[in-house]
Motif scaffolding. Sequence first.
Motif, PDB file in Angstrom:
ATOM      1  N   SER B  39      10.714-117.733  10.128  1.00 32.27           N
ATOM      2  CA  SER B  39      11.632-117.134  11.100  1.00 32.27           C
ATOM      3  C   SER B  39      10.862-116.250  12.065  1.00 32.27           C
ATOM      4  O   SER B  39       9.918-115.562  11.677  1.00 32.27           O
ATOM      5  CB  SER B  39      12.696-116.292  10.388  1.00 32.27           C
ATOM      6  OG  SER B  39      13.607-115.742  11.312  1.00 32.27           O
ATOM      7  N   GLU B  40      11.275-116.276  13.330  1.00 25.36           N
ATOM      8  CA  GLU B  40      10.654-115.403  14.329  1.00 25.36           C
ATOM      9  C   GLU B  40      11.739-114.856  15.245  1.00 25.36           C
ATOM     10  O   GLU B  40      12.535-115.611  15.797  1.00 25.36           O
ATOM     11  CB  GLU B  40       9.603-116.172  15.138  1.00 25.36           C
ATOM     12  CG  GLU B  40       8.878-115.279  16.151  1.00 25.36           C
ATOM     13  CD  GLU B  40       7.584-115.875  16.656  1.00 25.36           C
ATOM     14  OE1 GLU B  40       7.044-116.811  16.005  1.00 25.36           O
ATOM     15  OE2 GLU B  40       7.092-115.402  17.691  1.00 25.36           O
ATOM     16  N   THR B  41      11.734-113.539  15.383  1.00 25.93           N
ATOM     17  CA  THR B  41      12.725-112.900  16.241  1.00 25.93           C
ATOM     18  C   THR B  41      12.124-112.613  17.621  1.00 25.93           C
ATOM     19  O   THR B  41      10.912-112.647  17.806  1.00 25.93           O
ATOM     20  CB  THR B  41      13.191-111.566  15.631  1.00 25.93           C
ATOM     21  OG1 THR B  41      12.058-110.703  15.494  1.00 25.93           O
ATOM     22  CG2 THR B  41      13.828-111.782  14.260  1.00 25.93           C
ATOM     23  N   GLY B  42      12.974-112.335  18.561  1.00 24.97           N
ATOM     24  CA  GLY B  42      12.516-111.892  19.878  1.00 24.97           C
ATOM     25  C   GLY B  42      11.781-112.927  20.684  1.00 24.97           C
ATOM     26  O   GLY B  42      10.932-112.592  21.509  1.00 24.97           O
ATOM     27  N   THR B  64      17.091-114.264  24.786  1.00 21.19           N
ATOM     28  CA  THR B  64      16.197-113.945  23.671  1.00 21.19           C
ATOM     29  C   THR B  64      16.752-114.618  22.432  1.00 21.19           C
ATOM     30  O   THR B  64      17.976-114.644  22.213  1.00 21.19           O
ATOM     31  CB  THR B  64      16.121-112.417  23.466  1.00 21.19           C
ATOM     32  OG1 THR B  64      15.719-111.808  24.686  1.00 21.19           O
ATOM     33  CG2 THR B  64      15.125-112.062  22.372  1.00 21.19           C
ATOM     34  N   TRP B  65      15.824-115.136  21.598  1.00 18.41           N
ATOM     35  CA  TRP B  65      16.246-116.000  20.509  1.00 18.41           C
ATOM     36  C   TRP B  65      15.539-115.653  19.208  1.00 18.41           C
ATOM     37  O   TRP B  65      14.382-115.220  19.207  1.00 18.41           O
ATOM     38  CB  TRP B  65      15.942-117.467  20.856  1.00 18.41           C
ATOM     39  CG  TRP B  65      16.691-117.908  22.061  1.00 18.41           C
ATOM     40  CD1 TRP B  65      16.346-117.691  23.367  1.00 18.41           C
ATOM     41  CD2 TRP B  65      17.943-118.583  22.095  1.00 18.41           C
ATOM     42  NE1 TRP B  65      17.302-118.202  24.208  1.00 18.41           N
ATOM     43  CE2 TRP B  65      18.293-118.766  23.453  1.00 18.41           C
ATOM     44  CE3 TRP B  65      18.795-119.073  21.109  1.00 18.41           C
ATOM     45  CZ2 TRP B  65      19.474-119.403  23.831  1.00 18.41           C
ATOM     46  CZ3 TRP B  65      19.966-119.709  21.491  1.00 18.41           C
ATOM     47  CH2 TRP B  65      20.297-119.869  22.845  1.00 18.41           C
ATOM     48  N   THR B  66      16.250-115.863  18.135  1.00 22.70           N
ATOM     49  CA  THR B  66      15.609-115.966  16.829  1.00 22.70           C
ATOM     50  C   THR B  66      15.574-117.444  16.485  1.00 22.70           C
ATOM     51  O   THR B  66      16.619-118.116  16.514  1.00 22.70           O
ATOM     52  CB  THR B  66      16.399-115.198  15.761  1.00 22.70           C
ATOM     53  OG1 THR B  66      16.360-113.804  16.074  1.00 22.70           O
ATOM     54  CG2 THR B  66      15.780-115.420  14.382  1.00 22.70           C
ATOM     55  N   SER B  68      14.190-120.360  13.618  1.00 25.97           N
ATOM     56  CA  SER B  68      13.876-120.338  12.185  1.00 25.97           C
ATOM     57  C   SER B  68      13.967-121.718  11.565  1.00 25.97           C
ATOM     58  O   SER B  68      14.537-122.653  12.143  1.00 25.97           O
ATOM     59  CB  SER B  68      14.841-119.397  11.455  1.00 25.97           C
ATOM     60  OG  SER B  68      16.177-119.846  11.597  1.00 25.97           O
ATOM     61  N   ASP B  84      19.107-119.192  17.448  1.00 25.32           N
ATOM     62  CA  ASP B  84      20.192-118.208  17.384  1.00 25.32           C
ATOM     63  C   ASP B  84      20.012-117.233  18.553  1.00 25.32           C
ATOM     64  O   ASP B  84      19.012-116.514  18.626  1.00 25.32           O
ATOM     65  CB  ASP B  84      20.130-117.467  16.041  1.00 25.32           C
ATOM     66  CG  ASP B  84      21.258-116.467  15.871  1.00 25.32           C
ATOM     67  OD1 ASP B  84      22.155-116.432  16.736  1.00 25.32           O
ATOM     68  OD2 ASP B  84      21.232-115.712  14.883  1.00 25.32           O
ATOM     69  N   THR B  86      20.150-114.035  20.648  1.00 28.77           N
ATOM     70  CA  THR B  86      20.318-112.606  20.366  1.00 28.77           C
ATOM     71  C   THR B  86      20.492-111.774  21.627  1.00 28.77           C
ATOM     72  O   THR B  86      21.003-110.665  21.570  1.00 28.77           O
ATOM     73  CB  THR B  86      19.122-112.062  19.554  1.00 28.77           C
ATOM     74  OG1 THR B  86      17.915-112.327  20.260  1.00 28.77           O
ATOM     75  CG2 THR B  86      19.064-112.713  18.178  1.00 28.77           C
ATOM     76  N   THR B 224      25.740-114.519  22.830  1.00 29.74           N
ATOM     77  CA  THR B 224      25.033-114.241  21.574  1.00 29.74           C
ATOM     78  C   THR B 224      25.759-114.838  20.368  1.00 29.74           C
ATOM     79  O   THR B 224      25.253-114.765  19.248  1.00 29.74           O
ATOM     80  CB  THR B 224      24.866-112.717  21.369  1.00 29.74           C
ATOM     81  OG1 THR B 224      26.149-112.105  21.429  1.00 29.74           O
ATOM     82  CG2 THR B 224      23.942-112.126  22.421  1.00 29.74           C
TER      83      THR B 224
END
Lengths: 61, 350
Positions: B39-42, B64-66, B68, B84, B86, B224
């Motif tokens: 998983s990676e955020t931002g 901006t996305w997460t 995963s 996803d 964000t 979002t």
Amino acid sequence: MDYDKITVKYYKEDDGSNSTKALKVIYNETVYSVPTDPANRHYAAILEWAKIDGNTIAEAD
Amino acid sequence: MTKAAELAKMGEVLTNSQIGGRRNIVINGGMQISQRGTSETGVTSGQYADAPDRFKVEMSSAGTWTVSQSTTAPSGFSNSYKFDCTTADASLGAGDYLQLSHYLEGQDLQHLKKGTSDTEKVTLSFYVRSNKTGTYIVEFYDADNSRSISKSYTISSANTFEKKTITIDGDTSGAFGNDNGGSLGIFFYLGAGSNFTSGTLNTSWGSRTLANVAVGQVNLADSTDNEWYITGVQLEVGEQATPFEHRSFGEEQNLCQRYFYKWINTGLDDNFNFYSPYSPAQVSAGLPNSSAICPMTFPVTMRASPTMATTISGGTLNRQTSTPFGFVAQMGTTSTGTHYPTQYLADAEL
């Protein structure tokens, strides 16, 4: 890799010359070793980056 | 389906030579392998993110996305690639876009006979799910000849995996290079500004015109609340979407490691360490320096010489070279009898 924010340097060989095998790329405080292989996508991008005025490959540390 | 229809379909598949051998050209289409992380955020820019291998996020100013490796998947699958949102971008700029791409080597595509009079049709199938229903675009991009063809699919039912099948004609123009370069890109669009949508969707192979590649694409970045999943991605020769070719985890992992490999060292018990060659006996023998080298062989021959990111605990790397087969790293100075736990990433992605 955001190529607007990279620093590129040569590695130094034991005899003091610039290495022709790989480049040292610093991005986001991480050091990458990019081989001078035209099939490597980072090297291909660096060749394009180096064509832009002001972008130069610096001497080794 | 009636028995007669089943037999007819089987005959069609046999006629199209789709039985036997390796069918799926896509690597990691089941999204099982996720070497970088799960998983990676931002995520705001293009990258191979901490998500399933071989699939790359391509984007420019589209929220901006997460992203995963999700365990939400249709029956028979373990994983999917998930987006996803964000931070939303309800109004994409003209040049903004968001897509998930998958590139294939030309030498793995020669049986498509692209650029010849007997070029083959190919069929892409995949399972997709989103809360946002509507029209989505897949573009097939011939990077060797700057040609492309796009097809639309519709997500009809919110929050439900649907299987989609897209067949495209062969292209009698523009052969794929028989080499290790990225020849065919499959782009799953999730959002596209007017630079990509202002024309007419190019549903036949032709020179790539940007305005025609993603006409009709919904903007997944507009809330979002939005998320999008994909798995079971299969590209095969012929006009039929055969069942997904499930390969073993180990086989799929090896296929992925041609493009990316990650070694994480958790301490001195691991067997990848620099070790100073500088023993007291060597010192007294007057050996010239305290440098150390560490050669490593990759588990799989890589596509090209990879970019290396190597970190050494307690020491400094001063030089490194890589080939598709392995690499040699060198420390300029080491201390007597010291281990230097090391980890590296090797990246030869397309």
